[in-house]
Each structure stands twice: as structure tokens, then as C-alpha cells.
Design a protein around this motif. Structure first.
Motif, short mmCIF file in Angstrom:
data_model
loop_
_atom_site.label_atom_id
_atom_site.label_comp_id
_atom_site.label_asym_id
_atom_site.label_seq_id
_atom_site.Cartn_x
_atom_site.Cartn_y
_atom_site.Cartn_z
N ASP A 2 -8.64 -5.25 13.54
CA ASP A 2 -8.06 -5.66 12.27
C ASP A 2 -8.64 -4.90 11.09
N LEU A 3 -9.88 -4.41 11.27
CA LEU A 3 -10.58 -3.76 10.16
C LEU A 3 -11.61 -2.79 10.71
N ILE A 4 -11.70 -1.63 10.10
CA ILE A 4 -12.72 -0.65 10.46
C ILE A 4 -13.79 -0.70 9.38
N ILE A 5 -15.03 -0.84 9.79
CA ILE A 5 -16.16 -0.82 8.86
C ILE A 5 -16.92 0.48 9.11
N ASP A 67 -9.05 11.25 6.08
CA ASP A 67 -7.64 11.49 6.38
C ASP A 67 -7.21 10.77 7.65
N GLU A 68 -8.06 10.82 8.68
CA GLU A 68 -7.72 10.20 9.96
C GLU A 68 -7.66 8.68 9.87
N LEU A 69 -8.51 8.10 9.05
CA LEU A 69 -8.57 6.64 8.97
C LEU A 69 -7.77 6.08 7.80
N PRO A 73 -6.75 -0.20 7.93
CA PRO A 73 -7.58 -1.00 7.01
C PRO A 73 -9.05 -0.64 7.23
N ILE A 74 -9.69 -0.18 6.16
CA ILE A 74 -11.06 0.32 6.29
C ILE A 74 -11.91 -0.15 5.12
N VAL A 75 -13.15 -0.47 5.42
CA VAL A 75 -14.16 -0.73 4.40
C VAL A 75 -15.22 0.35 4.59
N ARG A 76 -15.38 1.20 3.59
CA ARG A 76 -16.33 2.31 3.66
C ARG A 76 -17.54 1.95 2.82
N LEU A 77 -18.66 1.73 3.49
CA LEU A 77 -19.90 1.32 2.82
C LEU A 77 -20.80 2.55 2.72
#
Length: 92
Positions: A2-5, A67-69, A73-77
Motif C-alpha cells: 500500500d505504501l513504500i517507505i 522516476d521508477e517509484l 504511493p511513497i514516503v521519502r524520509l
């Protein structure tokens, strides 16, 4: 998923952590998996060196992954502070 962290911490943060963890494992002959242990050559130099792999792939990941992600849905920390705030929001 559901989400990529994405823990996209800067090199100055993750490299010293990797070096300390690797040195601790080498010094203490710490078991990793299936009773394997890191060797000096595996850790720091050679074709399959963990440190070398991390350094080689870090720059490519930072260039290619946005670009790939981007469609997911992504959260980039990007900082330890962002990680702490994200984890605080997850705590009940």
C-alpha cells in the motif's frame, strides 16, 4: 504494498553507521545468518564488498528511484528528524 517507505538518508549518516556495524560484526565474529560471519575482504574490498556495494548503488538509487517509484504511493524520509516524526505519527 500500500505504501513504500524510502529511507533516503544522506551518505554522511548511513556510511558511518554501516562502517561501525560492520566493524562490530568483524571484531566480535558475530553470526549473521546460517551461522555465516563477515570477513574483512567481504566487508571492505573485493567484488562483493558490502561497503563497496552500498557506495556504488547509493548514487544510482538516488538518480533512478524517483522516476521508477513516482507512480507509487511513497514516503521519502531524508533526515533522521523526518524518520523520528514519521515514527511518532505511527505510535498510538
Amino acid at each position: 504494498a500500500d505504501l513504500i517507505i524510502w529511507l533516503d538518508l544522506p551518505l554522511r549518516i548511513w556510511l558511518p553507521r554501516l562502517l561501525r556495524r560492520t566493524w562490530r560484526r568483524l571484531r566480535g565474529r558475530e553470526a549473521l545468518w546460517n551461522d555465516n560471519r563477515e570477513s574483512l575482504s567481504d566487508a571492505f574490498w573485493g567484488r562483493d564488498s558490502l561497503v563497496g556495494f552500498a557506495l556504488r548503488t547509493d548514487f544510482r538509487r538516488r538518480r533512478e528511484w524517483p522516476d521508477e517509484l513516482g507512480r507509487l504511493p511513497i514516503v521519502r524520509l531524508r533526515t533522521p528528524g523526518e524518520v523520528a516524526r514519521f515514527l511518532d505519527r505511527l505510535s498510538p
